[in-house]
Design a protein around this motif. Structure first.
Motif, PDB file in Angstrom:
ATOM      1  N   VAL A 157       0.841  -1.201   0.000  1.00 36.22           N
ATOM      2  CA  VAL A 157       0.000   0.000   0.000  1.00 36.22           C
ATOM      3  C   VAL A 157       0.875   1.250   0.000  1.00 36.22           C
ATOM      4  CG1 VAL A 157      -1.730   1.331   1.284  1.00 36.22           C
ATOM      5  CG2 VAL A 157      -1.992  -1.140   1.049  1.00 36.22           C
ATOM      6  N   GLY A 158       1.980   1.220   0.757  1.00 30.29           N
ATOM      7  CA  GLY A 158       2.889   2.364   0.762  1.00 30.29           C
ATOM      8  C   GLY A 158       3.473   2.633  -0.619  1.00 30.29           C
ATOM      9  N   LEU A 159       3.974   1.584  -1.264  1.00 27.89           N
ATOM     10  CA  LEU A 159       4.518   1.744  -2.616  1.00 27.89           C
ATOM     11  C   LEU A 159       3.423   2.109  -3.611  1.00 27.89           C
ATOM     12  CD1 LEU A 159       7.022  -1.257  -2.783  1.00 27.89           C
ATOM     13  CD2 LEU A 159       7.575   1.183  -2.664  1.00 27.89           C
ATOM     14  N   GLY A 160       2.254   1.485  -3.439  1.00 30.55           N
ATOM     15  CA  GLY A 160       1.128   1.769  -4.335  1.00 30.55           C
ATOM     16  C   GLY A 160       0.589   3.174  -4.182  1.00 30.55           C
TER      17      GLY A 160
ATOM     18  N   PRO B 292       2.676   5.999  -7.741  1.00 33.77           N
ATOM     19  CA  PRO B 292       1.745   6.651  -8.684  1.00 33.77           C
ATOM     20  C   PRO B 292       1.412   8.102  -8.316  1.00 33.77           C
ATOM     21  CG  PRO B 292       0.957   4.458  -8.131  1.00 33.77           C
ATOM     22  CD  PRO B 292       2.088   4.779  -7.190  1.00 33.77           C
ATOM     23  N   VAL B 293       1.213   8.375  -7.035  1.00 35.80           N
ATOM     24  CA  VAL B 293       0.889   9.753  -6.637  1.00 35.80           C
ATOM     25  C   VAL B 293       2.116  10.648  -6.834  1.00 35.80           C
ATOM     26  CG1 VAL B 293       0.204  11.257  -4.716  1.00 35.80           C
ATOM     27  CG2 VAL B 293      -0.950   9.066  -5.064  1.00 35.80           C
TER      28      VAL B 293
ATOM     29  N   VAL C  30       1.056   3.953   4.285  1.00 35.32           N
ATOM     30  CA  VAL C  30       1.453   3.103   5.408  1.00 35.32           C
ATOM     31  C   VAL C  30       0.638   3.443   6.654  1.00 35.32           C
ATOM     32  CG1 VAL C  30       3.354   2.617   7.001  1.00 35.32           C
ATOM     33  CG2 VAL C  30       3.760   2.603   4.529  1.00 35.32           C
ATOM     34  N   VAL C  31       0.539   4.731   6.981  1.00 32.78           N
ATOM     35  CA  VAL C  31      -0.199   5.141   8.190  1.00 32.78           C
ATOM     36  C   VAL C  31      -1.675   4.780   8.051  1.00 32.78           C
ATOM     37  CG1 VAL C  31      -0.916   7.113   9.603  1.00 32.78           C
ATOM     38  CG2 VAL C  31       1.459   6.936   8.803  1.00 32.78           C
ATOM     39  N   LEU C  32      -2.270   5.035   6.881  1.00 34.43           N
ATOM     40  CA  LEU C  32      -3.678   4.692   6.682  1.00 34.43           C
ATOM     41  C   LEU C  32      -3.895   3.195   6.875  1.00 34.43           C
ATOM     42  CD1 LEU C  32      -6.535   5.664   5.792  1.00 34.43           C
ATOM     43  CD2 LEU C  32      -5.884   4.933   3.489  1.00 34.43           C
TER      44      LEU C  32
END
Length: 196
Positions: free
Chosen positions: A99-102, A106-107, A141-143
């Motif tokens: 999720v962190g890389l994702g 892109p963002v 990551v935090v989310l």
């Protein structure tokens, strides 16, 4: 309240959690990153950034705008998280990294651009680009940690065995997500090459 209804309500709350995390990570950490970059690039002080902020100046209105922008992007990130949560697989650390890389690649790729002042005036380039990738990655990551440990702890990712057709759709979704991430990374690297 039934367990299914409780899950729906908790999933509906994820974008709100995303807004708070987005405001804190995007707003507060983003403001700190801008402060570091302005100190490292004194020639940028007083210049108007591509987003309409005066570089090197700390203003309440600018900080509030950054918090609001982070919150709005955080809502979008929360909606995307709910949509892709079922695609996550593997141990918790692997899902969190994905999720962190994702989020970051892109963002970051969308935020980094070769025209304008932000990435030509603010130096060093590796740090400027790095901040624009690391901040959305940190958000992801935090989310993930907050949602999975606090909000949805009773509803683990995955669950009961799925039918073969559902598994095929999930793997198809994972392949699309991987392709988007890989294309974003290549595009981002191309932008960095053009800026260097």
């Amino acid at each position: 309240m039934t367990s299914g209804r409780s899950l729906v309500l908790r999933l509906a709350a994820v974008p709100l959690v995303g807004a708070v995390v987005g405001a804190l990570v995007g707003g507060v950490v983003g403001r700190l990153a801008m402060l570091v970059l302005a100190r490292l690039s004194p020639e940028a002080t007083g210049r108007l950034s591509d987003d309409g902020f005066v570089m090197g100046r700390f203003t309440v209105s600018g900080s509030l705008n950054l918090l609001a922008f982070g919150a709005v992007l955080g809502v979008v990130g929360g909606v995307v998280y709910v949509a892709v949560r079922g695609l996550l697989l593997g141990p918790e650390w692997f899902r969190t990294v994905c999720v962190g890389l994702g989020s970051g690649v892109p963002v970051g790729n969308q935020l980094v651009h070769v025209d304008g002042l932000d990435f030509t005036l603010l130096q060093p380039l590796w740090l400027t680009v790095g901040f624009f990738v690391v901040i959305p990655a940190l958000y992801g990551v935090v989310l993930t940690l907050v949602v999975e440990h606090r909000l949805l702890a009773r509803w683990p990712v995955g669950g009961a065995a799925r039918r073969r057709r559902v598994d095929s759709l999930l793997w198809g979704g994972r392949a699309v997500a991987f392709a988007v991430g890989a294309a974003s990374l290549l595009q981002l690297l191309g932008k960095v090459r053009d800026l260097a």
